[in-house]
Design an enzyme around this catalytic site. Structure first.
Site, mmCIF file in Angstrom:
data_model
loop_
_atom_site.group_PDB
_atom_site.id
_atom_site.type_symbol
_atom_site.label_atom_id
_atom_site.label_comp_id
_atom_site.label_asym_id
_atom_site.label_seq_id
_atom_site.Cartn_x
_atom_site.Cartn_y
_atom_site.Cartn_z
ATOM 1 C CG ASP A 21 -2.952 -31.732 58.519
ATOM 2 O OD1 ASP A 21 -2.611 -32.558 59.441
ATOM 3 O OD2 ASP A 21 -3.903 -31.681 57.773
ATOM 4 C CB CYS A 245 -4.810 -36.278 62.048
ATOM 5 S SG CYS A 245 -5.794 -35.547 63.503
#
Ligand code: HMG
Ligand code: MG
Length: 312
Positions: A21, A245
């Site tokens: 991530d 993201c």
């Protein structure tokens, strides 16, 4: 008399998602060798769960194109669980060859985000995940399911606890073994987190529920504390607070692992993590990407290590 801290769990598991991530959103390529060293350093710091990479389309997320080579090169000591993201069977098949301990599927609680992130509706995504979960479980690989935008969506705004509960149920129905409640854009506040966790706990055993909080609005530590008060004791975090993201514009990284460890150790909660070695890991990867660690704890500890220039 009970002190307030005595109601907290005595041990918390942190899943460092920094290599995945954290790095997925970096515009400039991060060499595979640096990702491998980061995983090694996290292991050295005592992390026993690491989300290493994702087997997604390299056209969508170019930074993760080296997934197979990173997985092939990391050391795999006993007792460390390495997970990877697998959005579909193509991703799962590629991942399988690299022997992950766990695969992560990721559905959204928001239709708009589902379309932007994985190019299909929530219902379609569940159908795509169904064979992935079945195949993983047939191979004895654990399945963790993330529920994105559980506290708000960058495209549709509010997300209701009903919508979260519905996706949680659907993910469990297809055989997911763990549910992660994800605040993809870091907008949630403590009361909201407790309300959503309570809905999830209607269906998920406490030890298979986790929180994944991005820190965009600076609420992540409070949200972890609010979750701890409910007994939740597994959290995702990113060393050095790396990340964001690619399909959630403006969203910053996950809560920094260093900051969470500092909070937990301050509460007398065990993590098995050596904070100094963790700060070293964060400083290493921050150097590679040319930024200071976002972690306030890391910044404070690093500044104490460097003597002021006028020190004799
Ligand atoms: P699509 O375009 O709808 O897929 O993408 P498709 O099946 O139509 O295939 C299109 C092309 O992609 C084909 O190649 C496939 O072979 C290829 P072409 O014929 O054009 O050359 N392809 C793949 N290649 C490699 N690996 C695969 C794969 N699948 C298809 N697995 C897809 C659908 C899901 C693949 C795409 O939308 C995608 O990769 N999206 C990336 C999603 C992503 O990684 N998002 C960030 C991670 S999620 C996240 O950060 C949230 C989380 O942290 C929790 C939170 O904070 O909320 C977990
Ligand atoms: Mg995330």
């Amino acid at each position: 008399m009970n002190t307030p801290t005595s109601t907290y769990p005595t041990h918390v598991t942190l899943v460092d998602v920094g290599p995945r991530d954290g790095l997925q959103n970096e515009a400039r390529p991060v060499p595979a060798a640096a990702k491998i060293e980061l995983v090694q350093r996290l292991q050295h710091a005592g992390l026993r769960e690491i989300e290493v990479t994702s087997f997604v389309s390299p056209k969508w997320v170019p930074q993760m194109a080296d997934a197979a080579s990173v997985m092939a090169a990391i050391p795999r000591p006993a007792g460390v669980r390495h997970s990877v993201l697998t959005p579909n069977m193509k991703g799962f098949e590629a991942a399988l060859a690299t022997r992950p301990d766990e695969v992560v599927i990721f559905a959204a609680a928001s239709e708009a985000f589902s379309q932007r992130n994985i190019n299909c509706s929530i219902a379609e995504s569940i159908e795509r995940f169904r064979p992935v979960v079945a195949a993983a479980r047939a191979h004895g690989i654990k399945v963790r399911a993330a529920v994105s935008c559980a506290l708000g969506c960058p495209y549709q705004g509010e997300v209701t606890p009903d919508a979260v509960e519905d996706v949680v149920q659907r993910l469990l129905d297809i055989g997911s073994q763990h549910i992660g409640i994800a605040d993809t854009i870091g907008v949630g506040t403590a009361g909201q987190v407790q309300a959503v966790m309570a809905r999830a706990l209607k269906h998920v055993p406490l030890h298979e529920l986790s929180g994944h909080f991005h820190d965009t609005y600076g609420q992540a530590l409070a949200n972890i504390l609010a979750s701890l008060q409910m007994g939740v004791h597994v959290f995702d975090s990113s060393v050095a607070g790396l990340g964001g993201c690619p399909y959630a514009k403006g969203a910053t990284g996950n809560v920094a692992t260093e900051d969470v460890v500092y909070l937990l150790h301050g509460l007398g909660i065990q993590t098995g993590i050596d904070l100094d070695a963790l700060v070293d890991a964060g400083a290493f990867i921050s150097g590679v990407i040319g930024r200071k660690p976002v972690s306030r704890v890391a910044q404070a500890l690093l500044s104490r290590r460097t003597p002021p220039a006028d020190t004799p």
